[in-house]
Write an enzyme that holds these catalytic residues in place. Structure first.
Site, PDB file in Angstrom:
ATOM      1  N   ASP A   1      21.440  29.066  23.417  1.00  0.00           N
ATOM      2  CA  ASP A   1      22.606  29.439  24.196  1.00  0.00           C
ATOM      3  C   ASP A   1      23.493  30.366  23.376  1.00  0.00           C
ATOM      4  O   ASP A   1      23.486  30.328  22.132  1.00  0.00           O
ATOM      5  CB  ASP A   1      23.392  28.190  24.628  1.00  0.00           C
ATOM      6  CG  ASP A   1      24.270  28.436  25.852  1.00  0.00           C
ATOM      7  OD1 ASP A   1      24.195  29.543  26.419  1.00  0.00           O
ATOM      8  OD2 ASP A   1      25.014  27.525  26.240  1.00  0.00           O
TER       9      ASP A   1
ATOM     10  N   HIS B   1      22.172  22.443  21.535  1.00  0.00           N
ATOM     11  CA  HIS B   1      21.557  22.889  22.788  1.00  0.00           C
ATOM     12  C   HIS B   1      22.572  23.832  23.461  1.00  0.00           C
ATOM     13  O   HIS B   1      22.888  24.885  22.924  1.00  0.00           O
ATOM     14  CB  HIS B   1      21.247  21.645  23.633  1.00  0.00           C
ATOM     15  CG  HIS B   1      20.271  21.858  24.734  1.00  0.00           C
ATOM     16  ND1 HIS B   1      19.763  20.818  25.488  1.00  0.00           N
ATOM     17  CD2 HIS B   1      19.705  22.972  25.246  1.00  0.00           C
ATOM     18  CE1 HIS B   1      18.930  21.282  26.385  1.00  0.00           C
ATOM     19  NE2 HIS B   1      18.888  22.591  26.276  1.00  0.00           N
TER      20      HIS B   1
ATOM     21  N   ASP C   1      23.768  21.462  29.162  1.00  0.00           N
ATOM     22  CA  ASP C   1      24.758  22.529  29.010  1.00  0.00           C
ATOM     23  C   ASP C   1      26.137  22.016  29.389  1.00  0.00           C
ATOM     24  O   ASP C   1      26.275  20.962  30.034  1.00  0.00           O
ATOM     25  CB  ASP C   1      24.366  23.724  29.885  1.00  0.00           C
ATOM     26  CG  ASP C   1      25.067  25.013  29.462  1.00  0.00           C
ATOM     27  OD1 ASP C   1      25.622  25.049  28.348  1.00  0.00           O
ATOM     28  OD2 ASP C   1      25.052  25.983  30.241  1.00  0.00           O
TER      29      ASP C   1
END
Length: 354
Positions: free
Chosen positions: A54, A114, A168
């Site tokens: 990300d 993440h 996310d």
């Protein structure tokens, strides 16, 4: 008679498993090819060797990159190295990312970042939220970015039973955020089983110190999440359903679905161009290749730009596509002015000029 009943039950079970297998291949977009789309003046970002899952860009052009994400059964090019947060200054010509120092007391050895998100407070304090998976568990880490020292000061680790598998985050306050759970279960075997059975149990959570609750559910495999520049809408990517959901943010922080945009690819993270409101989406044309890695036939990369998503006829265009010869497994695409950063699950990262 008992033998006939047993054989019938076995036949039905095998038929169900076969149907689920075929359905899974379709959801993974197995065997789908992508036509190449090149951009001028692209360079691999130095310092990124094992994924940049990300990317989050501040208004001043400083970009955070979440690197080194690991998941059981997925390819990893640096299995012994913990993850980290890198930074690039997009106002400079250099295409190198440097790792940010993290304050003492935080366990860097098990850092497995993440999805990430930032929140800028009224006093210009920058908070970085990180979905973390130490030992493949699920936490949300909150850091304060200290720009002068190029470092992150760890403020808090958040755990909650409603956050079993955070993928996310989109931050909406110093300790407030929406998060996607890409799986209902926290156990690795059960995660794979729920994907295979297509249970549609994944969800979106709203978190604050006073209130933690499910605000949207029933997704196949919910993944990326972001918010419109006016903070009125939340966009949610349902990866294996090949959809982006547009949700209206209500006064009590609940979400109400406005529309669903179907696509023909596996969507991952969502980024927003703050000047236009356009969505930039990192996609996987054939996500089966992510799970069954073959270096001679690597996973492809694809970047979509979605304009006017709230209109009846949004414009969806492929800005970049590669068969894996340059970039494998694109998971995010973020823009700053005319610069485009493309990150991946476990490969390299690319910077291009638009």
């Amino acid at each position: 008679m008992a033998r006939l009943v047993a054989l019938t039950a076995l036949g039905l079970a095998l038929a169900l498993l076969g149907e689920r297998f075929v359905a899974l291949r379709n959801r993974l977009n197995a065997s789908r090819e992508v036509e190449p789309v090149d951009l001028p003046n692209c360079h691999l970002i130095r310092g990124v060797e094992a994924g940049s899952e990300d990317i989050e860009i501040l208004p001043n052009g400083l970009a955070f990159l979440s690197v080194g994400f690991k998941f059981p059964g997925m390819q990893c090019f640096a299995p012994e190295k913990p993850g980290g947060i890198l930074m690039m200054d997009l106002n400079r010509d250099s295409s190198r990312a440097l790792e940010l120092r993290v304050s003492r007391g935080f366990d860097l050895s098990s850092f497995n970042p993440h999805g990430i998100s930032t929140f800028i407070d009224q006093d210009d304090t920058v908070y970085l939220f990180v979905a973390n998976h130490p030992e493949f568990k699920s936490t949300v880490e909150i850091f304060k970015f200290e720009e002068e020292e190029n470092s992150l000061f760890h403020l808090k680790t958040l755990r909650h039973e409603l956050l079993p598998s955070v993928s996310d985050i989109v931050a909406v306050g110093p300790e407030h955020f929406y998060a996607t759970n890409s799986h209902y279960f926290s156990d690795i075997f059960l995660k794979y089983l729920e994907v295979y059975l297509n249970l549609h149990w994944t969800n979106v959570i709203y978190y604050s110190p006073e209130d933690v609750r499910v605000v949207a559910e029933g997704f196949d495999s919910v993944n990326g999440i972001n918010m419109s520049p006016d903070n009125k809408y939340v966009y949610v990517a349902d990866s294996l359903a090949h959809e982006i959901h547009v949700m209206e943010k209500l006064a009590n922080w609940s979400l109400a679905q406005v529309k669903v945009l179907p696509l023909d690819t596996v969507v991952d993270n969502l980024s927003i161009d703050p000047s236009t409101g356009d969505l930039w989406v990192g996609c996987h044309p054939d996500s089966l290749k992510l799970l069954i890695y073959d270096p001679s036939n690597p996973p492809a990369s694809q970047v979509l730009r979605i304009q006017n998503i709230l209109s009846e006829t949004p414009t969806v265009s492929t800005v970049y596509a590669n068969n894996g010869s340059v970039l494998q497994g694109s998971s995010v695409a973020s823009v700053y002015g005319r610069k485009l950063l493309i990150g991946t699950l476990y490969h390299r990262a690319l910077q291009c000029q638009l």
